[in-house]
Design an enzyme around this catalytic site. Sequence first.
Site, mmCIF file in Angstrom:
data_model
loop_
_atom_site.group_PDB
_atom_site.id
_atom_site.type_symbol
_atom_site.label_atom_id
_atom_site.label_comp_id
_atom_site.label_asym_id
_atom_site.label_seq_id
_atom_site.Cartn_x
_atom_site.Cartn_y
_atom_site.Cartn_z
ATOM 1 N N PHE A 18 -11.522 -21.957 -31.110
ATOM 2 C CA PHE A 18 -11.068 -20.809 -30.076
ATOM 3 C C PHE A 18 -10.818 -19.766 -31.017
ATOM 4 O O PHE A 18 -10.788 -19.837 -32.147
ATOM 5 C CB PHE A 18 -9.857 -21.272 -29.206
ATOM 6 N N CYS A 19 -11.074 -18.494 -30.524
ATOM 7 C CA CYS A 19 -10.589 -17.241 -30.982
ATOM 8 C C CYS A 19 -10.137 -16.422 -30.025
ATOM 9 O O CYS A 19 -9.890 -16.850 -28.973
ATOM 10 C CB CYS A 19 -11.867 -16.877 -31.686
ATOM 11 N N THR A 20 -10.267 -15.078 -30.309
ATOM 12 C CA THR A 20 -9.557 -13.863 -29.249
ATOM 13 C C THR A 20 -10.219 -14.020 -27.901
ATOM 14 O O THR A 20 -9.824 -14.086 -27.060
ATOM 15 C CB THR A 20 -9.546 -12.536 -30.026
ATOM 16 N N CYS A 71 -15.558 -18.260 -31.820
ATOM 17 C CA CYS A 71 -15.536 -19.711 -31.673
ATOM 18 C C CYS A 71 -17.118 -20.125 -31.114
ATOM 19 O O CYS A 71 -17.210 -21.379 -31.062
ATOM 20 C CB CYS A 71 -14.500 -20.091 -30.538
ATOM 21 N N ILE A 106 -8.727 -16.850 -26.330
ATOM 22 C CA ILE A 106 -7.478 -17.085 -25.894
ATOM 23 C C ILE A 106 -6.873 -16.009 -24.863
ATOM 24 O O ILE A 106 -6.195 -16.163 -24.104
ATOM 25 C CB ILE A 106 -6.555 -16.352 -27.262
#
Length: 265
Positions: free
Chosen positions: A182-184, A189, A211
């Site tokens: 996951f990432c922003t 990701c 996210i």
Amino acid sequence: MQNILNISAYKFVPIPDAADLRDLLQAKATELELKGSILVAEEGLNLFVAGPEAAVRDFVAVLHADSRFADLEPKESWSERQPFRKMLVKVKREIIRMNHPAIRPAEGRAPAVPPATVKRWLDQGHDDEGRPVVTLDTRNAFEVDYGTFEGAIDWRITKFSEFPDALQAHKADLEGKTVVSFCTGGIRCEKAAIYMQDAGLDHVYQLEGGILKYFEETGGAHYKGDCFVFDGREALAPDLTARSNGNSARAAEDKHLANKLRKSQ
């Protein structure tokens, strides 16, 4: 009153006319008096744009008129003030730098898992096949310090191009587990998940929408803290409201680092 609409979106798609597209988007964004940043590369498009709602939606309509971006679904949030100081549209070698040209999401992305499914897996402590689930944070260390999933793996990387080496050093720790990267907003990701698949890990997913989409659809369950964003708002809470503290020394340092990282991409 929160009357500034903030959007973020990306898409991996071949763009052989990157310079022409840059000129078109720069002209339209200037006409609409929008601010933000847009990166265009042969591998795709990555954008963060803010302004009055009507102007932002007009800009999205221009993107949707291009068949390559007809299915683009920007993530939205609102703010009282314009979080960007100017409008930058640049052509880059990659829209997110990894230094692995063989990783080309436009040719086939890794499996994505929606936020509701990730929440359910974390609720029950395993995936639907009974396999242990781990969340892998692909962001930079200072971003992770603002907030992350409970128990998330954090390799303390300082820039995304360090991710491949970090994986090789820790690959054994992920064997036999379901890995949700996951990432922003999803862009890092996505590349990370493909790289992990190519490295031989069998059960790898990317968190669809990152996210911010997880916040929008689940309210942030199993997530502790806020999410750093690369604009003047500094960070967003799970309800997608700004948690800016622009006078803090930490905020100033983090924004300086964020600007350096963005310029290096």
